[in-house]
Scaffold this motif. Structure first.
Motif, mmCIF file in Angstrom:
data_model
loop_
_atom_site.group_PDB
_atom_site.id
_atom_site.type_symbol
_atom_site.label_atom_id
_atom_site.label_comp_id
_atom_site.label_asym_id
_atom_site.label_seq_id
_atom_site.Cartn_x
_atom_site.Cartn_y
_atom_site.Cartn_z
ATOM 1 N N ALA A 148 15.700 6.238 -6.752
ATOM 2 C CA ALA A 148 15.484 5.179 -5.770
ATOM 3 C C ALA A 148 14.820 4.010 -6.483
ATOM 4 O O ALA A 148 14.424 4.130 -7.642
ATOM 5 N N LYS A 149 14.709 2.878 -5.785
ATOM 6 C CA LYS A 149 14.045 1.727 -6.387
ATOM 7 C C LYS A 149 12.618 2.089 -6.811
ATOM 8 O O LYS A 149 11.940 2.826 -6.113
ATOM 9 N N ILE A 150 12.202 1.559 -7.960
ATOM 10 C CA ILE A 150 10.840 1.800 -8.440
ATOM 11 C C ILE A 150 10.079 0.485 -8.373
ATOM 12 O O ILE A 150 10.588 -0.550 -8.806
ATOM 13 N N ALA A 151 8.869 0.541 -7.829
ATOM 14 C CA ALA A 151 8.065 -0.675 -7.768
ATOM 15 C C ALA A 151 7.721 -1.128 -9.181
ATOM 16 O O ALA A 151 7.361 -0.310 -10.032
ATOM 17 N N HIS A 169 13.425 -10.098 -14.027
ATOM 18 C CA HIS A 169 13.957 -9.510 -12.800
ATOM 19 C C HIS A 169 12.903 -8.655 -12.107
ATOM 20 O O HIS A 169 12.679 -8.764 -10.904
ATOM 21 N N ARG A 182 10.198 -10.960 -10.586
ATOM 22 C CA ARG A 182 10.689 -11.748 -9.446
ATOM 23 C C ARG A 182 10.936 -10.864 -8.238
ATOM 24 O O ARG A 182 10.552 -11.181 -7.118
ATOM 25 N N ASN A 183 11.657 -9.759 -8.454
ATOM 26 C CA ASN A 183 12.136 -8.959 -7.330
ATOM 27 C C ASN A 183 11.203 -7.810 -6.975
ATOM 28 O O ASN A 183 11.497 -7.047 -6.071
ATOM 29 N N THR A 184 10.129 -7.657 -7.714
ATOM 30 C CA THR A 184 9.073 -6.668 -7.472
ATOM 31 C C THR A 184 9.549 -5.220 -7.603
ATOM 32 O O THR A 184 8.802 -4.318 -7.282
ATOM 33 N N ASN A 185 10.777 -4.996 -8.020
ATOM 34 C CA ASN A 185 11.218 -3.615 -8.201
ATOM 35 C C ASN A 185 12.405 -3.593 -9.153
ATOM 36 O O ASN A 185 13.045 -4.609 -9.372
#
Lengths: 313, 406
Positions: free
Chosen positions: A131-134, A223, A226-229
């Motif tokens: 899953a997305k990682i912070a 990236h 900017r996108n925090t993850n």
């Protein structure tokens, strides 16, 4: 007016990110005529490389002096992957028909995605990459935005601009002012004659991969900020956009890649704001981005920057 | 080749079912009956992949309920066992599991699934085998009331039930909270165009406008987007007081984080898809003040949940019960309540399948999530929801209300 400026800044920021990745496509294409579809994954690995350094050495630390270490980690990871990729996936196919390395590139791209997805959490103490990682917030670079009149400029935006500017200047200097850079230009024009002139063409190709990977690694960090993850599949879409940017600017042309990236970013952001009704909004931005690409290619097949610098196609 | 793989699958299933029988019957043997008949309760939840944590909590809870029923000899002459299958949160894998389960003569009912999209594939398979299905977690309204659930509700599968409330209630519940309790009269909505996110925003918007609120901006994003700066600038220009977002934590978390990094300090509200720890991780410090709704009351506050929570803790299970554990526990108990009637005089499991569906429709008991019973569509009659807010980096319950009583 403020809103227009605001969205333009957002677009330039996104475009700078695309440009950093697009340069890698263009440099490699300029030398070996290979569309390296795995380049998006090199960008993704840059993001994960910097995160790995942070998790392993500085977890919890958000001071700005950590950032250079993360950048180094990103560059080492991306460049390492790019060198391995060139050595084991592309060099054996150097004289194969053009289609073979292209298919290989797609295979490498999927391999790298799945590798990160499945193995990242096998390192003890690391989060699952499924899953997305912070991404770690670096205070000085992700804090409160600056206000200039009615326009707010976020700090990651400035970081991305600065990164693009520094990289572009260094690259310009390298290509035009160093011996190696001139050897690169020569190779891109005619590899066989260059070899006769004593240029180690294999080495030049590796250098092209290394330059592209280093820029993609910086983009990976930008990236994340900017996108925090970050996530394992972020390379695919970003890579596709960067490839589009490279084609838009004229593939093989370094300035073209930068211009193409910026144009694409701004176009995407402005359609979100200004295309009204059913075909407007953020979810249609990709459709419009590719419409623009098609229109440019129909009327100007060589891309926006007609003058070709590092190209023999 | 094909045959060999069938043998291989068959053999591994045999081993797995033997292993399961072994753990399932441990309780039953102490009960004393020697020639007991066995009925299997199937389960289809994600046991691997992104949503495995939720699925494992559900499986453990169902296992707990079945173990307790066996120990108490709830159905004289019968032993119950659980056969949990992994659906990896994917529709086709879930459909395979449903086919396997419906081919097993001993399966009388199935608990699952977690995802509404998986249930869409599973429902027709179980239904044609007349196997009752109770989902602890599906929130899409169309599963019980058909595609036109709002205007022309029709029950599509008579054997399908659920123990949680639906998005048809969750959206309006959030609208009432924002408009009435929080006093926010002008908002923007964003959704990711997925079944869940879009449905949630639509049901929210309808109620919010009815209450007199103004939706100044309705935006959509792509589910794979990770850069929201353009949308955020639009929201900023719209001058709203809050943002209602339909989507799961991978979209809403970064959206909230980027909103606040861009200087837009507004609360973001969403549904149960973002009521989890991943949201807190992705939105990081910027999650502070964000809101979400989730089905039911917080289990820690319900007296009827106390026994479940104590038993779960006492069982020393390796995984926490997560958001849907209590609902899975209640789903298992609803099946057991139904089986008490349908298995009493049944000679085998297959003939008891239809009677079980009929019996579950009429069950009524106090479960871990409150009163459990089903309406004519198979939906839970409980319409209790809770609004949570992020305070000091944790989800804290701020208001629990029964939607049926405004």
């Amino acid at each position: 007016m403020d809103q227009f400026l605001q969205q333009s800044i957002n677009g330039l920021s996104l475009g700078a990110l695309y440009a950093l990745i697009a340069v890698g496509y263009t440099v490699v294409y300029g030398i070996v005529q290979l569309i390296n579809f795995a380049h998006g994954e090199v960008f993704m690995i840059g993001g994960f490389g910097s995160l790995t350094v942070w998790l392993a050495l500085f977890e919890g630390n958000t001071a700005v002096w950590v950032l250079p270490f993360m950048l180094v980690g990103a560059v080492v990871a991306s460049v390492g992957i790019a060198i391995l990729m060139e050595r084991f996936a592309y060099r054996p196919l150097r004289n194969a028909p053009r289609l073979a390395p292209l298919i290989t590139a797609i295979g490498v791209s999927i391999f790298l995605q799945e590798f990160v997805r499945l193995f990242y959490d096998k390192i003890p103490g690391f989060p699952s990459a499924k899953a997305k990682i912070a991404y770690p917030p670096i205070e000085t670079v992700t804090g409160t935005p600056f206000q200039v009149g009615g326009v707010s400029i976020s700090r990651p935006t400035l970081f991305t601009f600065a990164a693009l500017a520094v990289c572009a200047v260094l690259l310009w200097y390298f290509v035009n002012r160093t011996k190696l850079g001139r050897a690169m230009q020569a190779t891109s024009q005619d590899p066989d004659t260059s070899r006769l002139m004593g240029i180690n063409v294999d080495r030049i190709i590796v250098i092209a991969f290394v330059i592209g990977a280093a820029l993609a690694a910086v983009a990976g960090v930008a990236h994340g900020l900017r996108n925090t993850n970050i996530e394992f599949k972020m390379g695919f879409t970003a890579g596709l956009k960067a490839f589009t940017a490279a084609v838009l600017g004229g593939i093989g042309n370094i300035q073209g890649a930068v211009v193409g990236g910026l144009v694409l970013g701004v176009a995407e952001t402005l359609v979100t704001e200004y295309v009204p009704g059913q075909f407007g909004g953020s979810s249609w931005k990709d459709v419009w981005a590719f419409v623009i690409l098609i229109v440019v290619l129909v009327f100007r097949p060589q891309g926006l920057m007609g003058a070709k610098v590092v190209d023999r196609a | 080749m094909h045959q060999r793989s069938v043998v291989r699958v068959g053999a591994s299933l045999l081993v797995a079912s033997l292993a399961l029988t072994a753990c399932g019957s441990r309780g039953g043997e102490t009960g004393g009956g020697t020639d007991k008949k066995t009925a299997t309760i199937g389960m289809i939840v994600p046991l691997s992949g992104d949503l495995a944590a939720l699925g494992l909590g559900m499986r453990n809870s169902a296992e707990l309920a079945i173990k307790q029923a066996n120990e108490a000899n709830a159905i004289p002459g019968w032993t119950l066992k659980l056969d949990a299958k992994d659906d990896e949160a994917k529709g086709d894998v879930g459909a395979n599991a449903a086919t396997l389960l419906s081919g097993n003569k001993d399966v009388v009912a199935v608990i699952g699934t977690l995802n509404s999209g998986v249930s869409e594939k599973v429902q027709p398979i179980l239904s044609s085998a007349k196997i009752a299905q109770i989902s602890p977690a599906n929130t899409n309204p169309s599963l019980t009331k058909g595609a036109k659930w709002a205007s022309d509700p029709k029950r599509t599968y008579p054997g399908y039930f659920r123990t949680c409330t639906t998005d048809a209630i969750q959206g309006p519940f959030a609208a009432r909270y924002l408009f009435t309790t929080a006093g926010i009269k002008k908002i923007a909505t964003v959704h990711d165009k997925k079944t869940y996110g879009q449905g949630l925003v639509e049901s929210f918007s309808e109620e919010y406008k009815k209450l007199g609120g103004q939706i100044a901006l309705a935006e959509t994003v792509n589910p794979d987007d990770s850069d929201f700066s353009a949308v955020i600038s639009k929201i900023k220009a719209a001058g709203v007081q809050a943002v209602y977002a339909g989507g799961e934590s991978p979209v809403t978390g970064p959206l909230s984080n980027q909103m606040k990094t861009a200087g837009l300090k507004l609360p973001l509200m969403g549904g149960d898809g973002m009521f989890n720890a991943k949201y807190l991780e992705l939105a990081a410090k910027n999650a502070e003040g964000d809101l979400s709704t989730s089905v039911g009351a917080p289990p820690e506050t319900l007296p009827s949940a106390k026994k479940y929570l104590d038993d779960y803790a006492a069982a020393k299970l390796p995984d926490p019960y997560e958001a849907y554990g209590p609902y899975a526990y209640d789903a298992a108990n609803a099946i057991i309540e139904g089986l008490k009637i349908s298995l009493k005089d049944a000679k085998d499991v297959e003939s008891a399948r239809q009677p079980t569906i009929d019996a579950i429709g009429g069950v009524k008991f106090d479960g871990a999530t409150g009163a459990v019973s089903f309406d004519q569509y198979g939906d839970s009659t409980a319409k209790v929801l809770t609004t949570y807010q992020v305070k000091a980096g944790k989800w804290v319950a701020v208001e629990t209300k029964d939607f049926a009583k405004p």
